[in-house]
Structures are given as C-alpha cells and as structure tokens.
Write an enzyme that holds these catalytic residues in place. Structure first.
Site, PDB file in Angstrom:
ATOM      1  N   ASN A  43      12.159  12.233   7.832  1.00 26.79           N
ATOM      2  CA  ASN A  43      11.765  13.040   8.595  1.00 26.79           C
ATOM      3  C   ASN A  43      11.508  14.628   8.162  1.00 26.79           C
ATOM      4  O   ASN A  43      10.685  15.315   8.526  1.00 26.79           O
ATOM      5  CB  ASN A  43      13.069  13.591   9.707  1.00 26.79           C
ATOM      6  CG  ASN A  43      13.329  12.786  10.439  1.00 26.79           C
ATOM      7  OD1 ASN A  43      14.583  12.620  11.066  1.00 26.79           O
ATOM      8  ND2 ASN A  43      12.427  11.997  11.047  1.00 26.79           N
ATOM      9  N   GLY A  61      11.064  14.068  21.151  1.00 22.49           N
ATOM     10  CA  GLY A  61       9.838  14.488  21.150  1.00 22.49           C
ATOM     11  C   GLY A  61       9.198  14.221  22.424  1.00 22.49           C
ATOM     12  O   GLY A  61       8.532  15.055  22.997  1.00 22.49           O
ATOM     13  N   ARG A  89      13.546  -0.859  16.401  1.00 17.92           N
ATOM     14  CA  ARG A  89      13.379  -1.033  15.072  1.00 17.92           C
ATOM     15  C   ARG A  89      15.048  -0.429  14.424  1.00 17.92           C
ATOM     16  O   ARG A  89      15.549   0.149  15.302  1.00 17.92           O
ATOM     17  CB  ARG A  89      12.497   0.015  14.622  1.00 17.92           C
ATOM     18  CG  ARG A  89      11.134  -0.454  14.543  1.00 17.92           C
ATOM     19  CD  ARG A  89      10.123   0.589  13.972  1.00 17.92           C
ATOM     20  NE  ARG A  89      10.054   1.822  14.543  1.00 17.92           N
ATOM     21  CZ  ARG A  89       9.161   2.193  15.600  1.00 17.92           C
ATOM     22  NH1 ARG A  89       8.145   1.228  15.811  1.00 17.92           N
ATOM     23  NH2 ARG A  89       9.126   3.405  16.014  1.00 17.92           N
ATOM     24  N   ASP A 134      16.713   8.297  19.647  1.00 19.55           N
ATOM     25  CA  ASP A 134      15.313   8.560  19.623  1.00 19.55           C
ATOM     26  C   ASP A 134      14.601   9.060  21.139  1.00 19.55           C
ATOM     27  O   ASP A 134      15.074   8.574  21.924  1.00 19.55           O
ATOM     28  CB  ASP A 134      14.447   7.076  19.243  1.00 19.55           C
ATOM     29  CG  ASP A 134      13.075   7.343  18.701  1.00 19.55           C
ATOM     30  OD1 ASP A 134      12.713   8.153  18.547  1.00 19.55           O
ATOM     31  OD2 ASP A 134      12.659   6.315  18.829  1.00 19.55           O
TER      32      ASP A 134
HETATM   33  C1  FPP Z   1      14.138  11.054  16.964  1.00 18.53           C
HETATM   34  O1  FPP Z   1      13.494  11.483  18.038  1.00 18.53           O
HETATM   35  C2  FPP Z   1      15.282  12.204  16.893  1.00 18.53           C
HETATM   36  C3  FPP Z   1      15.285  13.027  15.652  1.00 18.53           C
HETATM   37  C4  FPP Z   1      14.440  12.783  14.556  1.00 18.53           C
HETATM   38  C5  FPP Z   1      16.237  13.874  15.517  1.00 18.53           C
HETATM   39  C6  FPP Z   1      17.497  13.671  16.399  1.00 18.53           C
HETATM   40  C7  FPP Z   1      18.542  14.878  16.433  1.00 18.53           C
HETATM   41  C8  FPP Z   1      19.347  15.252  17.617  1.00 18.53           C
HETATM   42  C9  FPP Z   1      19.402  14.421  18.757  1.00 18.53           C
HETATM   43  C10 FPP Z   1      19.916  16.376  17.264  1.00 18.53           C
HETATM   44  C11 FPP Z   1      20.379  16.690  15.883  1.00 18.53           C
HETATM   45  C12 FPP Z   1      21.654  17.157  15.709  1.00 18.53           C
HETATM   46  C13 FPP Z   1      22.357  18.077  15.070  1.00 18.53           C
HETATM   47  C14 FPP Z   1      23.569  18.289  14.699  1.00 18.53           C
HETATM   48  C15 FPP Z   1      21.191  18.654  14.058  1.00 18.53           C
HETATM   49  P1  FPP Z   1      11.446  11.867  18.005  1.00 18.53           P
HETATM   50  O2  FPP Z   1      11.585  13.024  17.887  1.00 18.53           O
HETATM   51  O3  FPP Z   1      11.243  10.932  16.944  1.00 18.53           O
HETATM   52  O4  FPP Z   1      11.113  11.445  19.432  1.00 18.53           O
HETATM   53  P2  FPP Z   1       9.975  10.699  20.023  1.00 18.53           P
HETATM   54  O5  FPP Z   1       9.896   9.343  19.418  1.00 18.53           O
HETATM   55  O6  FPP Z   1       9.877  10.916  21.341  1.00 18.53           O
HETATM   56  O7  FPP Z   1       8.657  11.620  19.213  1.00 18.53           O
END
Ligand code: FPP
Length: 252
Positions: free
Chosen positions: A73, A28, A195, A25
C-alpha cells in the site's frame, strides 16, 4: 491458556469459526461512487470494522484479524498513505474506549520500521490498554504482508540460533506475527475480487474462503451471518479423505 490447535475440539464448536480473517476491500470504490476522496471510504471502513468486531464477539468468534494496510500500500498516492496513517490515530482516539468497554483485546501486527513514532505510540497504547481483555481479539494487520511475515519469522529463528534440524512447522508458527492466535478458520474478502493479496499466506493454509460482492463499508452483520452460514455448511477435512456415507452412519 488459549488452545492454538488448528482442528476444532468438537463438532458443535466447529459451527462457529474461532478465528475469522478479513480482507476489507472496496473502500476506494465506495468513495468514488460518492465522488469523494478515497480516504473517505477508508474512514467509513473503520466504522464498519468496529461494527463487525462487535457482531463477531456477539456470535462467539474469539479472534478477528483484518488487513488494514499491506506492505504494497506504500505505492498508493502520498495523500492516501498519509490518510491511512492518520486513520490509525483517529481510530485509537475515537474508538479505543468503546473497544475497551466491550472486552476487545487489540493487537497490531506488521513491519513497524517505516511507521512514524506517533503512529507506533498510538498502536502501543491500544495494545497496552486492552491487553487483559479476553472476549475477542482484534488483530489489525498494518504494514503487513504474508511474505514479509515468513521472512521475519525466518530471521527471528536464525537470530535465536535454533538448530535447523529442530525447525518444524510448530517452530515457524511460533515465530509468525500471529503466534497469539489459532490459524484462521474462515477467510473473507469483500469487494468482489477473489484473491488472497499476500494476506496470512502461512496461517490460512486450511481456511475456508468466502468472497463477498459487498464493498467493505457496506458489509454488515447480515453479510457476516451469510458467511457464517456458508462456513457451517462446509466440510473441513484438513487434508484427510472424505468419509464414505456408510462410515458416517456406522460412526454415528
Ligand atoms: C482496500 O480497499 C482497503 C485498504 C487498502 C485499507 C483498509 C483499511 C480500513 C478499512 C481502515 C483501516 C483501519 C485502521 C485502523 C487504519 P481499496 O482502497 O483497495 O478499495 P478499492 O478496491 O475499491 O479501490
């Protein structure tokens, strides 16, 4: 043949978890702080994932499971969903050869029904090319949810016509998406939130939890080591009572 029992075979091996699961996590926020689109954070997250697999293998971890795309997602903006799908293709194209060289077996678990043929083909290729590797198994949970996993296991058990009287925990475990791996010993979540977010709900029943303040793209081998040190300090009881200090001395 892999021993899939939950309890570690001896105390020495218990110091290094066999199976580490990670909720990656913070991608973003990593991008937002740099005034860049969110998908930039996910791309940086892939680089971290590859570095962490390498570090995990060097430390003797046998299974690493990462949450790359959750069933929820799809509710993200179209551009971000498309970016994450494209990242699968990008990762297979740019990182598969390295993972292969390093003895990484790649498995991808999750619901394939809404995933495009192109992405499914890339996943199949990654799994087929690395199928014989045994140094570490990287399981990527993609379009995965813990509740989805329980539902699909129930459906497969029903479809196999198994007598309900013969269904026990082992039957369910065999039909879950991670039947190729022992239960996770250590469950890490980065990004400061505390979480489970519907990740490995069945499998993480006895996992030790570790929450890191680091955003996933900033996670590194040092922070993995911090989690491993904390894990080594934990006393795992698997539901048993804590022994009295006098019993420990008597059994030493
Ligand atoms: C959560 O961070 C992360 C994800 C929803 C995606 C995680 C994916 C990767 C690290 C790469 C994926 C790998 C492959 C092979 C496709 P967030 O976007 O919710 O972050 P935030 O909480 O800061 O908004």
């Amino acid at each position: 043949m892999t021993d899939l029992s939950t309890a570690p075979a001896n105390a020495a091996l218990a110091r290094v978890p066999r199976h580490v699961a990670i909720v990656m996590d913070g991608n973003g926020r990593y991008a937002r702080r740099r005034h860049l689109p969110r998908v930039f954070g996910h791309k940086a997250g892939v680089d971290t994932m590859v570095r962490v697999v390498r570090a995990a293998a060097e430390r003797g971890i046998e299974f690493l499971t990462v949450f790359a795309f959750s069933s929820e997602n799809w509710k993200r903006p179209d551009e971000e969903v498309a970016g994450l799908m494209n990242l699968v293709l990008f990762t297979v194209q740019n990182h598969l050869a390295d993972l292969q060289r390093e003895g990484v077996r790649v498995r991808v678990v999750g619901d394939r029904s809404n995933v495009s043929d192109k992405v499914c083909e890339a996943i199949d290729r990654a799994e087929a090319q690395t199928a014989h590797n045994r140094r570490i198994t990287l399981t990527v949970a993609f379009n995965y949810g813990g509740r989805w996993d329980v539902v699909q296991a129930c459906r497969r058990i029903a479809a196999a016509g198994i007598d309900p009287a013969h269904i026990d925990e082992a039957t369910i475990a065999r039909h879950m998406a991670l039947s190729h791996a022992p239960d996770p010993d250590l469950f890490i979540r980065t990004g400061g939130e505390m979480r489970l977010s519907n990740f490995l709900l069945w499998q993480a029943a006895y996992a030790e939890l570790y929450f890191s303040e680091r955003l996933w793209p900033e996670f590194d081998a040092d922070e993995l080591d911090a989690a491993l040190r904390e894990y080594a300090r934990r006393e795992r009881r698997f539901g048993m009572v804590q022994p009295e200090p006098s019993e420990l001395v008597a059994n030493a």
